[in-house]
Design a protein around this motif. Sequence first.
Motif, mmCIF file in Angstrom:
data_model
loop_
_atom_site.group_PDB
_atom_site.id
_atom_site.type_symbol
_atom_site.label_atom_id
_atom_site.label_comp_id
_atom_site.label_asym_id
_atom_site.label_seq_id
_atom_site.Cartn_x
_atom_site.Cartn_y
_atom_site.Cartn_z
ATOM 1 N N THR A 83 0.804 -1.213 0.029
ATOM 2 C CA THR A 83 -0.018 -0.016 -0.112
ATOM 3 C C THR A 83 0.882 1.260 0.039
ATOM 4 O O THR A 83 0.570 2.171 -0.549
ATOM 5 C CB THR A 83 -0.896 -0.084 1.009
ATOM 6 O OG1 THR A 83 -1.603 -1.086 1.227
ATOM 7 C CG2 THR A 83 -1.728 1.107 1.495
ATOM 8 N N ALA A 84 1.877 1.285 0.899
ATOM 9 C CA ALA A 84 2.930 2.244 0.958
ATOM 10 C C ALA A 84 3.529 2.582 -0.277
ATOM 11 O O ALA A 84 3.611 3.698 -0.864
ATOM 12 C CB ALA A 84 3.863 2.217 1.934
ATOM 13 N N ALA A 85 3.997 1.686 -1.020
ATOM 14 C CA ALA A 85 4.793 1.708 -2.322
ATOM 15 C C ALA A 85 3.806 2.409 -3.318
ATOM 16 O O ALA A 85 4.294 3.262 -4.312
ATOM 17 C CB ALA A 85 5.083 0.338 -2.880
ATOM 18 N N GLY A 86 2.491 1.736 -3.435
ATOM 19 C CA GLY A 86 1.430 2.312 -4.359
ATOM 20 C C GLY A 86 1.330 3.978 -4.130
ATOM 21 O O GLY A 86 1.145 4.732 -5.152
ATOM 22 N N TYR A 87 0.898 4.161 -2.941
ATOM 23 C CA TYR A 87 0.667 5.712 -2.413
ATOM 24 C C TYR A 87 1.842 6.487 -3.051
ATOM 25 O O TYR A 87 1.902 7.705 -3.489
ATOM 26 C CB TYR A 87 0.646 5.724 -0.947
ATOM 27 C CG TYR A 87 0.421 7.298 -0.494
ATOM 28 C CD1 TYR A 87 -0.518 7.845 -1.019
ATOM 29 C CD2 TYR A 87 1.679 7.739 -0.234
ATOM 30 C CE1 TYR A 87 -0.684 9.228 -0.392
ATOM 31 C CE2 TYR A 87 1.826 9.207 0.222
ATOM 32 C CZ TYR A 87 0.615 9.939 0.118
ATOM 33 O OH TYR A 87 0.632 11.120 0.300
#
Length: 288
Positions: A83-87
């Motif tokens: 999730t953090a990488a996508g954000y």
Amino acid sequence: MTTSLKETVGRYGIWSVELRSEDPDRRGELDEAAAELEDLGYGALWLGGNSTADHAATLIGATRRIAVGTSIQSVWQQDAETTAAGYTELEAAHPGRFVLGLGVSHGPLVKDYRRPYAAMTAYLDELDRAGVPADRRVLAALGPRMLGLSRDRAAGAIPYLVTPEHTARAREILGERPLLAPESKVVLESDPARARQTARAYLSRYLELPNYTGNFLRLGFTEDDIADGGSDRLVDAVFAWGDESRIRERVTAFHEAGADHVALQVVTANPGGALPREEWRALASLLG
């Protein structure tokens, strides 16, 4: 000067599970619809159906300014690192356009569902360590504890399947600063029997999920209201239906109760993936 999330999303947005379709043959249609919604003056698109940054990215790329948020991404379906990488990737490409909406889903839908509040807290801890800022994430909060977490660990709350009465209670818990952006269902039908039939057919699936039924009971509804697809009292509280004046009054009630933004979900008698573009246009016109 950094634009606040409240300023970014504006007063109205569109909630849609159809806009998150992964069918490549529909890509042009979805991009065109998103661009039109931006031109109609909506401030945000909220993608239902356990959406992710990947679903938001294509619509952000097809538009100029409108915010796109997940409503919601389940903390059980995608780990915090991903999730953090996508954000981070989407924020780098389109600063300030993506809103990460998170939720804990429902026990009947999740294998090994357990301690949802603790699970959300741990997830937010991981996002903090990965550098995802609290002011770009919001929580699908219904009860007091999760609303408190929305206040303390996020930019605010995006409650789903709620009433103006819930919005007033949520604002008391959140205080003035956090974003409060409830979802509101709309049926553009003036005939009471047809409007309630359409609404009840859609509502019935949610009345099997304890997070929602528990919230309705906290708001003063009864088991009889929840039975058989929902009473007229419950349907009329959850859905805005009727003529233009009645729908406008019902949506405005959320703002009067303390909402900063209302995410409007059009419900029709013929669901199944078709985009309700005529209804979106009509809503934009009647809400001014």
